[in-house]
Scaffold this motif. Structure first.
Motif, PDB file in Angstrom:
ATOM      1  N   TRP A 122       0.840  -1.200   0.000  1.00 28.07           N
ATOM      2  CA  TRP A 122       0.000   0.000   0.000  1.00 28.07           C
ATOM      3  C   TRP A 122       0.877   1.253   0.000  1.00 28.07           C
ATOM      4  O   TRP A 122       0.665   2.180  -0.781  1.00 28.07           O
ATOM      5  N   GLN A 126       0.222   1.985  -3.532  1.00 21.56           N
ATOM      6  CA  GLN A 126      -1.183   2.357  -3.315  1.00 21.56           C
ATOM      7  C   GLN A 126      -2.126   1.233  -3.761  1.00 21.56           C
ATOM      8  O   GLN A 126      -3.184   1.475  -4.354  1.00 21.56           O
ATOM      9  N   ASP A 127      -1.753  -0.003  -3.473  1.00 25.19           N
ATOM     10  CA  ASP A 127      -2.539  -1.160  -3.855  1.00 25.19           C
ATOM     11  C   ASP A 127      -3.766  -1.268  -2.945  1.00 25.19           C
ATOM     12  O   ASP A 127      -3.636  -1.494  -1.739  1.00 25.19           O
ATOM     13  N   GLU A 128      -4.939  -1.094  -3.508  1.00 26.02           N
ATOM     14  CA  GLU A 128      -6.165  -1.031  -2.714  1.00 26.02           C
ATOM     15  C   GLU A 128      -6.527  -2.374  -2.084  1.00 26.02           C
ATOM     16  O   GLU A 128      -7.063  -2.426  -0.981  1.00 26.02           O
ATOM     17  N   ASN A 129      -6.240  -3.471  -2.778  1.00 23.65           N
ATOM     18  CA  ASN A 129      -6.519  -4.778  -2.186  1.00 23.65           C
ATOM     19  C   ASN A 129      -5.659  -5.010  -0.953  1.00 23.65           C
ATOM     20  O   ASN A 129      -6.118  -5.573   0.042  1.00 23.65           O
ATOM     21  N   ARG A 131      -4.461  -2.606   0.960  1.00 21.19           N
ATOM     22  CA  ARG A 131      -4.984  -1.723   2.005  1.00 21.19           C
ATOM     23  C   ARG A 131      -6.190  -2.357   2.702  1.00 21.19           C
ATOM     24  O   ARG A 131      -6.282  -2.354   3.940  1.00 21.19           O
ATOM     25  N   ASP A 132      -7.108  -2.907   1.918  1.00 22.70           N
ATOM     26  CA  ASP A 132      -8.287  -3.538   2.506  1.00 22.70           C
ATOM     27  C   ASP A 132      -7.888  -4.699   3.405  1.00 22.70           C
ATOM     28  O   ASP A 132      -8.433  -4.867   4.505  1.00 22.70           O
ATOM     29  N   GLN A 184      -5.174   5.774   8.527  1.00 21.92           N
ATOM     30  CA  GLN A 184      -6.050   5.575   7.378  1.00 21.92           C
ATOM     31  C   GLN A 184      -7.497   5.915   7.679  1.00 21.92           C
ATOM     32  O   GLN A 184      -8.213   6.437   6.813  1.00 21.92           O
TER      33      GLN A 184
END
Length: 393
Positions: A122, A126-129, A131-132, A184
């Motif tokens: 992340w 900035q990898d959204e998966n 981050r989730d 976050q």
């Protein structure tokens, strides 16, 4: 990057040590693919993580699997080689699957697991998966926060009376996941847990003589502090070397997160005790009760963790004399590791560091390479090569 092993160290520089380490990480991608090596080597070679409890051989279980993609992210930053990035992203997807499936999550080590596997991509991409996945892991970690004790329980089912109310010094390194989750989401419960947990460890797991307990128990119903003990040290009153190193690095990181000067003081108390109990060659014995002349095993992983802790102190301590001292101590430990604990030639071992100890009382991983020792050695080398490196923690 080079595809042939660099020369073995006769005179070891940061650049030579880093090149050797990166070559080994690249080769290990070819060896292990998307599977996970075991916690420690056997005769200096990592076997695949054994099948257990429904998990296949090489499966993503236990607390150490994230050190493998953590090394890949460090290697990608140093080289730009997309093989490292792509391997790290495949592992990030697997860790996202693990947290969504609820597989082997009953541990405070979700901080180790998801900081390196998910927060790192992340921060870098900035990898959204990712981050989730990291936010899901942080939420799961918060289930282990015990009121009114104000601690994160370390291990096991929360209803297990043998583990109820127990934390360990390693937990300091799991708090950065909660700090990141607060950054976050701005959800105050994450920051409050970090503040309360680290305060409890500063007050109770750190002894008056500046040594540390490995583990400490609180009454989970009343919050009353009960007793210190050990799980992996020589005895309850000894000072497990890796635990003291976690104290240096963990208190420093949590000072950075909270601004609490008492945590900075705790980091230095751990640091001064650690340095005072090092043998002449700067590679600690597995427990700091042992001194020069002992035939007890060394623990290179404790030196690697402490080196990262000193280099973090050099960044966060505003006192220039203390910061310079911390930098020099970190450099000394890394130089000792490169000279005395790195394989003489990268092809000699799958590990970046030899002579680590996992758990001597249980005869696990004694005088072997360790995944965490490898990761923190590579992180320390990265910090020396790039003083502006942005931490994953």
């Amino acid at each position: 990057m080079t595809t042939t092993p660099p020369a073995s160290h006769s005179t070891v520089t940061t650049e030579a040590a880093l090149a050797a380490a990166l070559w080994t990480v690249r080769r290990n991608i070819d060896v292990f693919g998307d599977r996970y090596p075991d916690d420690t080597t056997r005769d200096d070679r990592y076997p695949l993580r054994p099948a257990a409890g429904g998990f296949p051989e090489g499966g993503n279980r236990g607390w150490t699997t994230s050190f493998w993609p953590g090394m890949q992210w460090l290697a990608w930053e140093r080289t730009g080689d997309t093989a490292f990035r792509d391997a790290g992203l495949r592992h990030a997807a697997d860790f996202a699957r693990r947290v969504r499936a609820g597989e082997d999550l009953e541990t405070h080590d979700l901080g180790f697991l998801y900081t390196l596997s998910a927060v790192a991509p992340w921060r870098l991409l900035q990898d959204e998966n990712a981050r989730d996945a990291a936010l899901r892991a942080a939420d799961h970690l918060m289930r282990r926060f015990l009121e009114p004790a104000g601690i994160i329980q370390a291990w096991g089912d929360l209803s297990d009376p043998a583990q109820r109310g127990r934390t360990i010094i390693d937990s300091l390194m799991n708090m950065p996941l909660l700090t990141w989750a607060h950054e976050q989401t701005r959800d105050a419960r994450f920051a409050d847990a970090v503040r309360r947990h680290t305060t409890q460890l500063r007050e109770h797991i750190l002894r008056e003589d500046d040594s540390t307990f490995h583990t400490f128990y609180w009454d989970a119903e009343t919050g009353r502090p009960l007793r210190g003990a050990t799980e992996q040290g020589a005895h309850d009153g000894s000072c497990w070397a890796r635990g003291q190193a976690w104290g240096i690095y963990g208190f420093a990181l949590n000072f950075r997160a909270t601004g609490d000067d008492e945590l900075l003081g705790a980091a230095w108390r751990c640091a001064d005790y650690f340095i005072a109990h090092l043998p002449a060659d700067s590679i600690p014995y597995w427990d700091l009760v042992y001194t020069d002349g002992s035939d007890a095993p060394r623990d290179s992983s404790a030196a690697a963790i402490a080196a990262c802790g000193f280099l973090e102190l050099a960044r966060v301590d505003v006192d220039p004399e203390r910061a310079a001292r911390a930098q020099a101590l970190g450099e000394t430990l890394v130089a000792a590791l490169a000279a005395d604990c790195a394989p003489r030639g990268p092809a000699d071992s799958d590990a970046l560091l030899l002579h680590g100890v996992y758990d001597l009382p249980k005869d696990r991983g004694v005088d072997e390479g360790t995944l965490w020792g490898d990761y923190f050695y590579l992180e320390a080398l990265t910090r020396l090569a790039d003083p502006d490196w942005k931490s994953y923690w």
